[in-house]
Design a protein around this motif. Structure first.
Motif, PDB file in Angstrom:
ATOM      1  N   SER A 316       0.834  -1.205   0.000  1.00 51.47           N
ATOM      2  CA  SER A 316       0.000   0.000   0.000  1.00 51.47           C
ATOM      3  C   SER A 316       0.868   1.254   0.000  1.00 51.47           C
ATOM      4  N   PRO A 317       0.370   2.369  -0.585  1.00 48.79           N
ATOM      5  CA  PRO A 317       1.134   3.619  -0.596  1.00 48.79           C
ATOM      6  C   PRO A 317       1.499   4.105   0.808  1.00 48.79           C
ATOM      7  N   VAL A 318       0.563   3.967   1.769  1.00 48.93           N
ATOM      8  CA  VAL A 318       0.840   4.421   3.128  1.00 48.93           C
ATOM      9  C   VAL A 318       1.982   3.618   3.737  1.00 48.93           C
ATOM     10  N   ALA A 319       1.923   2.311   3.584  1.00 52.41           N
ATOM     11  CA  ALA A 319       2.984   1.462   4.136  1.00 52.41           C
ATOM     12  C   ALA A 319       4.322   1.741   3.462  1.00 52.41           C
ATOM     13  N   PRO A 459       0.523  15.461  -3.084  1.00 50.13           N
ATOM     14  CA  PRO A 459       0.197  15.630  -4.509  1.00 50.13           C
ATOM     15  C   PRO A 459       0.258  14.313  -5.295  1.00 50.13           C
ATOM     16  N   LEU A 460       1.216  13.479  -4.945  1.00 51.61           N
ATOM     17  CA  LEU A 460       1.360  12.202  -5.665  1.00 51.61           C
ATOM     18  C   LEU A 460       0.276  11.215  -5.259  1.00 51.61           C
ATOM     19  N   ILE A 461      -0.205  11.345  -4.030  1.00 51.98           N
ATOM     20  CA  ILE A 461      -1.311  10.493  -3.586  1.00 51.98           C
ATOM     21  C   ILE A 461      -2.602  10.931  -4.267  1.00 51.98           C
ATOM     22  N   GLN A 462      -2.803  12.235  -4.364  1.00 47.07           N
ATOM     23  CA  GLN A 462      -4.038  12.760  -4.936  1.00 47.07           C
ATOM     24  C   GLN A 462      -4.159  12.527  -6.430  1.00 47.07           C
ATOM     25  N   ASP A 463      -3.036  12.590  -7.174  1.00 50.90           N
ATOM     26  CA  ASP A 463      -3.149  12.396  -8.629  1.00 50.90           C
ATOM     27  C   ASP A 463      -2.994  10.942  -9.061  1.00 50.90           C
ATOM     28  N   GLY A 464      -2.946  10.027  -8.083  1.00 50.54           N
ATOM     29  CA  GLY A 464      -2.974   8.604  -8.398  1.00 50.54           C
ATOM     30  C   GLY A 464      -1.625   7.965  -8.644  1.00 50.54           C
ATOM     31  N   GLN A 465      -0.545   8.742  -8.596  1.00 50.26           N
ATOM     32  CA  GLN A 465       0.768   8.158  -8.869  1.00 50.26           C
ATOM     33  C   GLN A 465       1.203   7.212  -7.753  1.00 50.26           C
ATOM     34  N   ALA A 466       0.772   7.481  -6.539  1.00 48.96           N
ATOM     35  CA  ALA A 466       1.089   6.577  -5.435  1.00 48.96           C
ATOM     36  C   ALA A 466       0.406   5.235  -5.634  1.00 48.96           C
ATOM     37  N   ALA A 467      -0.888   5.279  -5.991  1.00 49.88           N
ATOM     38  CA  ALA A 467      -1.638   4.041  -6.213  1.00 49.88           C
ATOM     39  C   ALA A 467      -1.080   3.249  -7.388  1.00 49.88           C
ATOM     40  N   SER A 470       4.114   4.602  -9.426  1.00 48.05           N
ATOM     41  CA  SER A 470       4.866   5.132 -10.560  1.00 48.05           C
ATOM     42  C   SER A 470       6.325   5.369 -10.201  1.00 48.05           C
ATOM     43  N   SER A 471       7.142   5.573 -11.231  1.00 48.74           N
ATOM     44  CA  SER A 471       8.569   5.827 -11.012  1.00 48.74           C
ATOM     45  C   SER A 471       8.775   7.136 -10.252  1.00 48.74           C
ATOM     46  N   LYS A 472       7.914   8.133 -10.488  1.00 51.31           N
ATOM     47  CA  LYS A 472       8.027   9.403  -9.763  1.00 51.31           C
ATOM     48  C   LYS A 472       7.727   9.204  -8.279  1.00 51.31           C
ATOM     49  N   TRP A 473       6.757   8.355  -7.972  1.00 49.34           N
ATOM     50  CA  TRP A 473       6.431   8.030  -6.574  1.00 49.34           C
ATOM     51  C   TRP A 473       7.607   7.350  -5.898  1.00 49.34           C
ATOM     52  N   GLN A 474       8.191   6.375  -6.568  1.00 49.70           N
ATOM     53  CA  GLN A 474       9.331   5.654  -6.002  1.00 49.70           C
ATOM     54  C   GLN A 474      10.541   6.567  -5.835  1.00 49.70           C
TER      55      GLN A 474
END
Length: 491
Positions: A316-319, A459-467, A470-474
């Motif tokens: 999960s993104p939070v974890a 911002p990354l959670i809100q635009d879906g990149q966390a879910a 994505s490489s930007k999230w990582q």
């Protein structure tokens, strides 16, 4: 630190039979017989002196020709361990007495679980002195204690003192085949640790002892006193520790391996360890620490902080975010203290402490966590200002750094992620001319910062990149992990 030089070659040994018996004490160590009349008193063993003196001639029962008592064994010396002892004893130096002996004792468990003891000594000081000056006032001792999961305690001892070499194995209860196999698997690691102490520049090598079978063995403890160096290493299911003291100073390291919450990925752990090693090096340079002792400290830290378990990448993104905002290392405390002599013979000091602690409350859905890293350096050294012994600079340093991350979740949603860091130093520089104080400057410096890590992630959670992972999230998570490390902003 203490030196145990490694000697691989013994003295050439020949036997001269005066009957049909041929008993030999071969260069590899043991006493054996190839004839029918083992025990005949007429066979002699000749050992040329390593010092260019006349050869020493021994009968098969270990007495010098002419009746003078020389080599004394506590019991029959035909086993593999005694063979190693014999080879080491004739090596010509106290430094080689433990060579291959630790591994030989543990390899014995492959075939036997019985208790064992053996010793060898020279009954004549003159004879002992002729073969490498083996007598010594200071004794060396190494003790390995292994406890099995079933509760059995096994002690393995190696001792050398005053021309005597002694070893022993003592088990508090009979051992199963599985237990004997697990203990025997430590043979190379035990010998590596001994060899590390025996290098010309001694080193800490615990890697082989850290890899024991935890399903069969519950703990491993190594105690040693070699020359001017003494220490102890311990490991069990929830902790590791190392303490070491020598003429240069002391070090202590304790690691809490029982809290799996702190464990990150192998990449995170490698990055965190590398960051700490850089901090150690910087502190040593700034405080004019002992390079050799700091190298031992760094080696010990790396070994104790490695192989403590890793966590797979959270789903999960939070974890994932929570994992990135912690070091990934087990909690620990470590310190090194040195006694120094400055360039002009003035006493100096170097004291460095570093630690990490983590507290948690609640659970992953509704909970909080705080992780704090801290370091403290106190050092005092002198440097010559000119060729005159009375012209010098005295420097005192007091340096503190900290990095704290605080996290909180509610109903599985990350509601807080903050980073607070500070670095404060006071440096006192005193100039002396002809032994008189001529100037003194006290320079305080300090920095502090607070960062809302949640703002970097939102911002990354809100635009879906966390879910989408994505490489930007990582990359953002990787950047945050680098930010939270102690003294991350220092060059």
């Amino acid at each position: 630190m203490t030196t145990i030089s490694s000697l691989n070659a013994g003295f050439p040994i020949t036997s001269t039979p005066s009957s049909n018996t041929a008993t030999t004490l071969d260069p590899a160590g043991g006493v054996g017989s190839t004839g029918d009349n083992y025990g005949s008193a007429s066979t002699i063993v000749t050992i040329p002196s390593g010092l260019g003196e006349s050869p020493l001639v021994y009968t098969q029962d270990g007495t010098l020709e002419g009746g003078q008592s020389a080599v004394t064994w506590a019991q029959s010396s035909t086993d593999a361990v005694s063979s190693v002892m014999a080879a080491n004893y004739l090596s010509g130096s106290t430094g080689g007495l433990f060579n291959n002996l630790g591994s030989a004792l543990l390899n014995r468990f492959e075939t036997s679980g019985s208790n064992f003891s053996q010793s060898v000594s020279f009954g004549s000081a003159t004879a002992a002195g002729s073969i490498g000056q083996l007598t010594s006032d200071a004794g060396d001792a190494i003790k390995l204690t292994v406890k099995t999961a079933s509760g059995t305690t096994v002690n393995i001892d190696l001792d050398s003192e005053d021309g005597k070499l002694a070893v022993g194995i003592d088990s508090s209860a009979p051992l199963s085949y599985t237990e004997r196999t697990a203990i025997a698997s430590l043979a190379n690691g035990f010998q590596q640790a001994i060899n590390g102490l025996g290098k010309l520049q001694p080193s800490i090598d615990l890697s082989g002892l850290l890899q024991y079978n935890t399903s069969v063995l519950s703990s491993v403890d190594l105690q040693f006193s070699v020359g001017g160096t003494s220490g102890e290493f311990s490991e069990n299911s929830s902790s590791k520790s190392l303490s070491l003291t020598d003429l240069a100073g002391s070090m202590n390291l304790k690691v809490d391996t029982g809290n799996s919450v702190t464990q990150g990925s192998s990449a995170q752990q490698s990055q965190a360890i590398a960051s700490y090693l850089k901090q150690f090096s910087n502190a040593n340079s700034e405080g004019r620490g002992n390079p050799a002792m700091m190298k031992d400290f760094e080696d010990a830290f790396t070994q104790l902080m490695s192989n403590n378990g890793t966590s797979s990448q959270a789903s999960s993104p939070v974890a994932q975010a929570e994992q990135a905002m912690m070091t990934g290392l087990s909690d620990f405390s470590a310190s090194i203290s040195e006694k120094q002599t400055g360039t002009l013979g003035a006493p100096g000091s170097f004291d460095y402490q570093v630690s990490q602690s983590t507290t948690t409350d609640g659970d992953a859905q509704n909970g909080s966590a705080t992780q704090t890293q801290q370091s403290h350096l106190q050092a005092n050294y002198t440097e010559a200002s000119s060729s005159s012994s009375g012209d010098y600079t005295d420097v005192k340093i007091d340096d503190n750094a900290s990095s704290t991350v605080k996290l909180a979740t509610e109903k599985g949603i990350l509601t807080r992620a903050s980073l607070s860091q500070s670095h404060d130093e006071t440096k006192q520089t005193s100039q002396y001319h002809d032994g008189q104080l001529v100037s003194e400057v006290i320079t305080p410096t300090g920095t502090s910062s607070s960062t809302d890590l949640l703002k970097l992630l939102t911002p990354l959670i809100q635009d879906g990149q966390a879910a989408q992972n994505s490489s930007k999230w990582q990359q953002t998570l990787s950047n945050i992990h680098a930010m939270i490390l102690l003294n991350a902003g220092e060059s």
